[in-house]
Design a protein around this motif. Structure first.
Motif, PDB file in Angstrom:
ATOM      1  N   SER A 335     -42.182 -27.130  27.635  1.00 40.13           N
ATOM      2  CA  SER A 335     -42.445 -25.691  27.510  1.00 40.13           C
ATOM      3  C   SER A 335     -43.039 -25.081  28.770  1.00 40.13           C
ATOM      4  CB  SER A 335     -43.403 -25.451  26.339  1.00 40.13           C
ATOM      5  OG  SER A 335     -44.689 -26.007  26.618  1.00 40.13           O
ATOM      6  N   GLY A 354     -44.441 -26.117  21.448  1.00 41.19           N
ATOM      7  CA  GLY A 354     -44.513 -25.252  22.601  1.00 41.19           C
ATOM      8  C   GLY A 354     -43.357 -24.273  22.583  1.00 41.19           C
ATOM      9  N   SER A 356     -40.435 -22.720  25.055  1.00 40.74           N
ATOM     10  CA  SER A 356     -39.748 -22.819  26.350  1.00 40.74           C
ATOM     11  C   SER A 356     -39.366 -21.418  26.794  1.00 40.74           C
ATOM     12  CB  SER A 356     -38.498 -23.695  26.227  1.00 40.74           C
ATOM     13  OG  SER A 356     -37.615 -23.198  25.250  1.00 40.74           O
TER      14      SER A 356
END
Length: 357
Positions: A335, A354, A356
């Motif tokens: 990410s 996370g 990206s």
């Protein structure tokens, strides 16, 4: 999803004029050119028995097929091979004098419309595009989804419904959910995506006069409004996962679902699962990625070490793996440092999410 890649373009021609045009195109765009044995020249491959047989062999593995011949002949050859617009390659037909380039199959999802325009520009041909949204100067929801790397439940039917509404002049609103997209650091401007024909909505209260709402969000819910809502979910959530050897798939899948639900993230937003290299053959992780239809990314210990230095150390993990944590540095790399929520740690499994960007 089918996308046009130059290295997987195949061109077929049957006439001297087609050979001449194929030479021009192959000098400008990487491709493999096929022709009949009696027209064979350097730089061309012979048909394997016939053009129809050669096309059948290449259809499923090519991202684009270019035919320099009659449209009717092309239709007869590809008709038995066609499945659907989400998997069929782009098919473009050009007359052997290069006057017209025709987008014949997979105009949107396969990229045939874009390839047709590009080829027409290269050889000075007239591009022929017949998809209704294009000729009416309207956005197509399937193209918008591609631009956002997004999807929705029952994608095919809902895209068909929305595109038909746009073509029929209905008011379809487009609303970016500021809650989830702000959290995700994910924003798109009008300049980055095609929104022609859509009513851009900045506030749901009051709601403008609409027939439907296209709602772009990572969240697992939709707003309560008195019109049909179609949620388009950007695929930008990544999951770094660590687990003990032979952890059951059902356990990891349930915990990932739990982690997404706690953050009110739609499971469709998941774009990749990752872990450390020693887990490359861990059945639960590989099967989970397959089940979710996302890539399974692996990272070497050496690549993870700098990121792992930012996170608490587990002596057990350090002894087994060589670094003090797995899920957090993996999610950090996947990410670019945009982690969300807390790391889940239970039943021998760790999961860090996370976004990206």
């Amino acid at each position: 999803m089918n996308t046009v890649k130059p290295e997987s373009i195949a061109l077929f021609c049957l006439t001297p004029g087609g050979i001449t045009l194929a030479k021009r195109l192959s000098g400008l765009l990487p491709m493999t050119c096929f022709t009949s044995q009696n027209l064979l020249e350097p730089g061309f491959e012979p048909f394997d028995g016939s053009m129809a047989h050669t096309v059948a062999d290449l259809f499923a593995d090519s991202s684009a097929l270019i035919f320099i011949c009659a449209t009717g002949l092309t239709v007869r050859i590809i008709a038995p091979l066609i499945k659907d617009k989400f998997s069929d390659p782009a098919v473009v037909v050009i007359d052997d004098q290069g006057h017209h380039a025709i987008s014949l199959l997979s105009g949107h999802m396969g990229g045939a419309n874009a390839l047709t325009r590009y080829i027409a520009g290269l050889i000075g041909a007239e591009p022929v595009i017949t998809t209704a949204t294009d000729v009416n100067q309207l956005a197509a929801v399937d193209i918008l989804a591609q631009q956002l790397n997004a999807t929705m439940t029952d994608f095919r039917q809902k895209v068909k419904t929305l595109n038909q509404m746009l073509i029929c002049g209905r008011n379809v609103g487009l609303y970016w959910d500021p809650r989830s997209l702000a959290t995700a650091k994910k924003r798109w401007s009008e300049e980055q995506v095609d929104t022609r024909g859509l009513v851009l909505v900045s506030d749901l209260d009051p709601l403008p006069e609409l027939d439907a709402l296209l709602y772009v969000s990572l969240h697992d819910s939709v707003p309560a409004v008195p019109i049909p809502v179609f949620k388009l979910v950007p695929r930008c959530i990544v999951a770094g996962i660590g687990c003990k050897r032979d952890t059951p798939l059902s356990t990891v899948a349930r915990l990932l679902k739990q982690q997404l639900a706690e953050l009110h993230i739609d499971p469709l937003a998941l774009s990749a699962i990752g872990s450390v290299a020693m887990k490359r053959d861990e059945p639960a992780l590989r099967d989970l990625a397959n089940q979710c239809c996302v890539p399974f990314d692996i990272f070497s210990v050496e690549r993870l070490k700098p990121a792992a230095a930012h996170f608490p150390v587990s002596d057990f993990v350090a002894r087994i793996v060589g670094i003090g944590s797995v899920s957090q540095p993996v999610a950090w790399l996947m990410s670019n440092g945009h982690l969300i929520g807390d790391t889940l740690r239970t039943q021998g499994v760790t999961i860090t999410l996370g976004v990206s960007c």
